[in-house]
Design an enzyme around this catalytic site. Structure first.
Site, PDB file in Angstrom:
ATOM      1  N   HIS A   1      29.857  25.799  48.923  1.00 49.77           N
ATOM      2  CA  HIS A   1      28.804  25.758  47.892  1.00 49.77           C
ATOM      3  C   HIS A   1      27.624  24.865  48.292  1.00 49.77           C
ATOM      4  O   HIS A   1      26.467  25.242  48.112  1.00 49.77           O
ATOM      5  CB  HIS A   1      29.427  25.278  46.576  1.00 49.77           C
ATOM      6  CG  HIS A   1      28.704  25.728  45.351  1.00 49.77           C
ATOM      7  ND1 HIS A   1      29.353  25.991  44.163  1.00 49.77           N
ATOM      8  CD2 HIS A   1      27.389  25.949  45.109  1.00 49.77           C
ATOM      9  CE1 HIS A   1      28.448  26.374  43.253  1.00 49.77           C
ATOM     10  NE2 HIS A   1      27.265  26.342  43.804  1.00 49.77           N
TER      11      HIS A   1
ATOM     12  N   LYS B   1      32.844  30.420  45.378  1.00 49.23           N
ATOM     13  CA  LYS B   1      32.405  29.313  46.240  1.00 49.23           C
ATOM     14  C   LYS B   1      33.336  28.117  46.091  1.00 49.23           C
ATOM     15  O   LYS B   1      33.839  27.846  44.992  1.00 49.23           O
ATOM     16  CB  LYS B   1      30.977  28.869  45.863  1.00 49.23           C
ATOM     17  CG  LYS B   1      30.002  30.012  45.682  1.00 49.23           C
ATOM     18  CD  LYS B   1      28.579  29.547  45.427  1.00 49.23           C
ATOM     19  CE  LYS B   1      27.717  30.708  44.950  1.00 49.23           C
ATOM     20  NZ  LYS B   1      27.768  30.969  43.514  1.00 49.23           N
TER      21      LYS B   1
ATOM     22  N   SER C   1      21.649  36.992  33.768  1.00 53.10           N
ATOM     23  CA  SER C   1      21.194  37.169  32.385  1.00 53.10           C
ATOM     24  C   SER C   1      22.405  37.411  31.500  1.00 53.10           C
ATOM     25  O   SER C   1      23.409  37.960  31.969  1.00 53.10           O
ATOM     26  CB  SER C   1      20.228  38.355  32.269  1.00 53.10           C
ATOM     27  OG  SER C   1      19.840  38.501  30.915  1.00 53.10           O
TER      28      SER C   1
ATOM     29  N   ASP D   1      28.556  37.222  41.535  1.00 51.84           N
ATOM     30  CA  ASP D   1      28.500  35.923  42.219  1.00 51.84           C
ATOM     31  C   ASP D   1      28.958  34.817  41.270  1.00 51.84           C
ATOM     32  O   ASP D   1      28.241  34.440  40.350  1.00 51.84           O
ATOM     33  CB  ASP D   1      27.060  35.636  42.674  1.00 51.84           C
ATOM     34  CG  ASP D   1      26.960  34.325  43.433  1.00 51.84           C
ATOM     35  OD1 ASP D   1      27.140  34.342  44.661  1.00 51.84           O
ATOM     36  OD2 ASP D   1      26.734  33.271  42.797  1.00 51.84           O
TER      37      ASP D   1
ATOM     38  N   TYR E   1      31.678  26.906  38.367  1.00 46.54           N
ATOM     39  CA  TYR E   1      31.120  27.519  37.151  1.00 46.54           C
ATOM     40  C   TYR E   1      32.157  27.579  36.029  1.00 46.54           C
ATOM     41  O   TYR E   1      31.798  27.828  34.875  1.00 46.54           O
ATOM     42  CB  TYR E   1      30.585  28.931  37.417  1.00 46.54           C
ATOM     43  CG  TYR E   1      29.487  29.035  38.457  1.00 46.54           C
ATOM     44  CD1 TYR E   1      28.854  27.901  38.961  1.00 46.54           C
ATOM     45  CD2 TYR E   1      29.077  30.266  38.941  1.00 46.54           C
ATOM     46  CE1 TYR E   1      27.863  28.007  39.927  1.00 46.54           C
ATOM     47  CE2 TYR E   1      28.077  30.384  39.896  1.00 46.54           C
ATOM     48  CZ  TYR E   1      27.486  29.245  40.393  1.00 46.54           C
ATOM     49  OH  TYR E   1      26.501  29.358  41.355  1.00 46.54           O
TER      50      TYR E   1
HETATM   51  P1  NDP Z   1      17.620  33.040  37.664  1.00 43.61           P
HETATM   52  O1  NDP Z   1      16.388  32.931  38.495  1.00 43.61           O
HETATM   53  O2  NDP Z   1      18.507  34.197  37.852  1.00 43.61           O
HETATM   54  O3  NDP Z   1      17.144  32.978  36.129  1.00 43.61           O
HETATM   55  C1  NDP Z   1      18.028  33.077  35.060  1.00 43.61           C
HETATM   56  C2  NDP Z   1      17.239  32.779  33.772  1.00 43.61           C
HETATM   57  O4  NDP Z   1      16.233  33.766  33.599  1.00 43.61           O
HETATM   58  C3  NDP Z   1      18.099  32.801  32.540  1.00 43.61           C
HETATM   59  O5  NDP Z   1      17.606  31.806  31.670  1.00 43.61           O
HETATM   60  C4  NDP Z   1      17.828  34.187  31.939  1.00 43.61           C
HETATM   61  O6  NDP Z   1      17.965  34.147  30.539  1.00 43.61           O
HETATM   62  C5  NDP Z   1      16.410  34.453  32.351  1.00 43.61           C
HETATM   63  N1  NDP Z   1      16.175  35.887  32.637  1.00 43.61           N
HETATM   64  C6  NDP Z   1      16.999  36.735  33.277  1.00 43.61           C
HETATM   65  N2  NDP Z   1      16.440  37.949  33.410  1.00 43.61           N
HETATM   66  C7  NDP Z   1      15.213  37.862  32.832  1.00 43.61           C
HETATM   67  C8  NDP Z   1      14.162  38.792  32.652  1.00 43.61           C
HETATM   68  N3  NDP Z   1      14.253  40.051  33.099  1.00 43.61           N
HETATM   69  N4  NDP Z   1      13.046  38.366  32.014  1.00 43.61           N
HETATM   70  C9  NDP Z   1      12.941  37.080  31.555  1.00 43.61           C
HETATM   71  N5  NDP Z   1      13.904  36.165  31.701  1.00 43.61           N
HETATM   72  C10 NDP Z   1      15.040  36.544  32.339  1.00 43.61           C
HETATM   73  O7  NDP Z   1      18.379  31.648  37.825  1.00 43.61           O
HETATM   74  P2  NDP Z   1      19.861  31.140  38.068  1.00 43.61           P
HETATM   75  O8  NDP Z   1      19.719  29.685  38.321  1.00 43.61           O
HETATM   76  O9  NDP Z   1      20.790  31.583  37.018  1.00 43.61           O
HETATM   77  O10 NDP Z   1      20.308  31.817  39.437  1.00 43.61           O
HETATM   78  C11 NDP Z   1      20.936  33.070  39.525  1.00 43.61           C
HETATM   79  C12 NDP Z   1      22.309  32.948  40.148  1.00 43.61           C
HETATM   80  O11 NDP Z   1      22.254  32.292  41.407  1.00 43.61           O
HETATM   81  C13 NDP Z   1      23.289  32.080  39.363  1.00 43.61           C
HETATM   82  O12 NDP Z   1      23.796  32.724  38.208  1.00 43.61           O
HETATM   83  C14 NDP Z   1      24.331  31.809  40.414  1.00 43.61           C
HETATM   84  O13 NDP Z   1      25.188  32.918  40.580  1.00 43.61           O
HETATM   85  C15 NDP Z   1      23.459  31.593  41.643  1.00 43.61           C
HETATM   86  N6  NDP Z   1      23.173  30.160  41.872  1.00 43.61           N
HETATM   87  C16 NDP Z   1      23.707  29.572  42.996  1.00 43.61           C
HETATM   88  C17 NDP Z   1      23.474  28.270  43.268  1.00 43.61           C
HETATM   89  C18 NDP Z   1      24.054  27.675  44.494  1.00 43.61           C
HETATM   90  O14 NDP Z   1      24.020  26.442  44.645  1.00 43.61           O
HETATM   91  N7  NDP Z   1      24.604  28.458  45.393  1.00 43.61           N
HETATM   92  C19 NDP Z   1      22.674  27.399  42.380  1.00 43.61           C
HETATM   93  C20 NDP Z   1      22.124  28.108  41.239  1.00 43.61           C
HETATM   94  C21 NDP Z   1      22.365  29.432  41.026  1.00 43.61           C
HETATM   95  P3  NDP Z   1      18.966  35.155  29.746  1.00 43.61           P
HETATM   96  O15 NDP Z   1      20.324  34.934  30.301  1.00 43.61           O
HETATM   97  O16 NDP Z   1      18.808  34.742  28.321  1.00 43.61           O
HETATM   98  O17 NDP Z   1      18.449  36.549  30.023  1.00 43.61           O
END
Ligand code: NDP
Length: 277
Positions: free
Chosen positions: A109, A76, A233, A46, A51
């Site tokens: 988006h 998006k 992640s 995604d 981005y």
């Molecule tokens: P998430 O809920 O996926 O959280 C991501 C965060 O959690 C990062 O800081 C990551 O750190 C940490 N993390 C990941 N896995 C773990 C784990 N197993 N244990 C502890 N911490 C963890 O949030 P996002 O906001 O990134 O959302 C995910 C996706 O959703 C985005 O990447 C995007 O593709 C989409 N999105 C879409 C939006 C929209 O408007 N349509 C808006 C926001 C997001 P680390 O990388 O260091 O592991």
């Protein structure tokens, strides 16, 4: 290697239930992260024009050694590109950056209701769909009002609505509307951006009981609700961990306990007002 089951969409296609989100992964790092995710078994990636990392995603897809038809690529349309002609141009740019002939899912988006261009934008999406350059079209951050307006103006129902959704923001109204209208709900920030939610006592206790991580318990809650989820992640261990949620089950009581966690509200912007930039 883990793998996610598929969910049927209203246009006859299917989407993997768990994918890899790449928001905030820098362009210079995204190819490595996506390569790691594909190797771990993720098949849905995604991304978004906003981005700034579509090129890296495309490179990782090309280098993955996995057949294109096995992968599911979402991107998006960014807010400034809404409107019929701008949408067509922006789609061409995304496709070129991804280096693909076609994508699997194209999303609006944000609705940006103040500018009132999302219906014109959707008409351009219909054209792109007709041309076979995306297999499916959907929306993101749409409220029930926006979805109803689209339904009045177009016979093409979005296959998904990608919205902020986690146990601190359970989005009952939108999930119910989605079920009634065959729009799959896709959860962004599914683990609450890795912050407070994963330290919640209820979540950590449940995780210990299942010998799983807090993130796995929350992702499993989504899966059992029928949501599509796209955790992000950059850490290889967490990338693998987040996909390994299809071999255990939460009880009905545990599901309800997570659903009833104290609401924390939105972590991201409000779709009614978000325009920027
Ligand atoms: P998430 O809920 O996926 O959280 C991501 C965060 O959690 C990062 O800081 C990551 O750190 C940490 N993390 C990941 N896995 C773990 C784990 N197993 N244990 C502890 N911490 C963890 O949030 P996002 O906001 O990134 O959302 C995910 C996706 O959703 C985005 O990447 C995007 O593709 C989409 N999105 C879409 C939006 C929209 O408007 N349509 C808006 C926001 C997001 P680390 O990388 O260091 O592991």
């Amino acid at each position: 290697m883990s793998s996610a089951p598929h969910i049927d969409l209203n246009d006859g296609t299917r989407i993997p239930q768990l994918g890899f989100g790449v928001f905030q992964i820098p362009a210079s790092e995204v190819a490595v992260a996506v390569g790691c995710a594909i190797e771990a078994g993720y098949r849905l990636i995604d991304t978004a024009a906003a981005y700034g990392n579509e090129e890296g995603v495309g490179r990782a897809v090309a280098d993955s050694g996995v057949a294109r038809h096995e992968l599911y690529i979402t991107t998006k349309l960014w807010n400034v590109d809404q409107g019929y002609d701008k949408t067509l141009r922006a789609f061409d740019e995304s496709l070129a950056k991804l280096g693909l002939d076609a994508i699997d899912l194209y999303l609006i988006h944000w609705p940006v209701p103040g500018r009132d261009l999302y219906v014109d934008t959707w008409k351009a999406f219909e054209k792109i769909l007709d041309e076979g350059r995306t297999r499916s079209i959907g929306v993101s951050n749409f409220t029930v009002d926006h979805l109803q307006r689209l339904a009045q103006e177009s016979p093409v129902v979005p296959v998904v609505n990608q919205i902020e959704l986690h146990p601190g923001l359970i989005q009952t109204e939108l999930r119910t509307y989605g079920t009634e209208h065959r729009i799959v709900t896709e959860a962004w920030s599914p683990i609450g951006q890795g912050k407070g939610l994963l330290d919640d006592d209820t979540v950590t206790t449940m995780a210990r009981a299942h010998h799983r991580s807090p993130a796995q318990v929350v992702l499993r809650w989504h899966v059992q609700l029928g949501n599509v989820v796209i955790p992000k992640s950059v850490n290889p261990d967490r990338i693998r961990e987040n996909l390994a949620v299809f071999d255990f089950e939460l009880s009905d009581v545990e599901m309800e306990t997570l659903t009833q966690l104290a609401p924390v509200g939105r972590l991201g912007p409000d779709p009614e007002t978000f325009e920027a930039p």
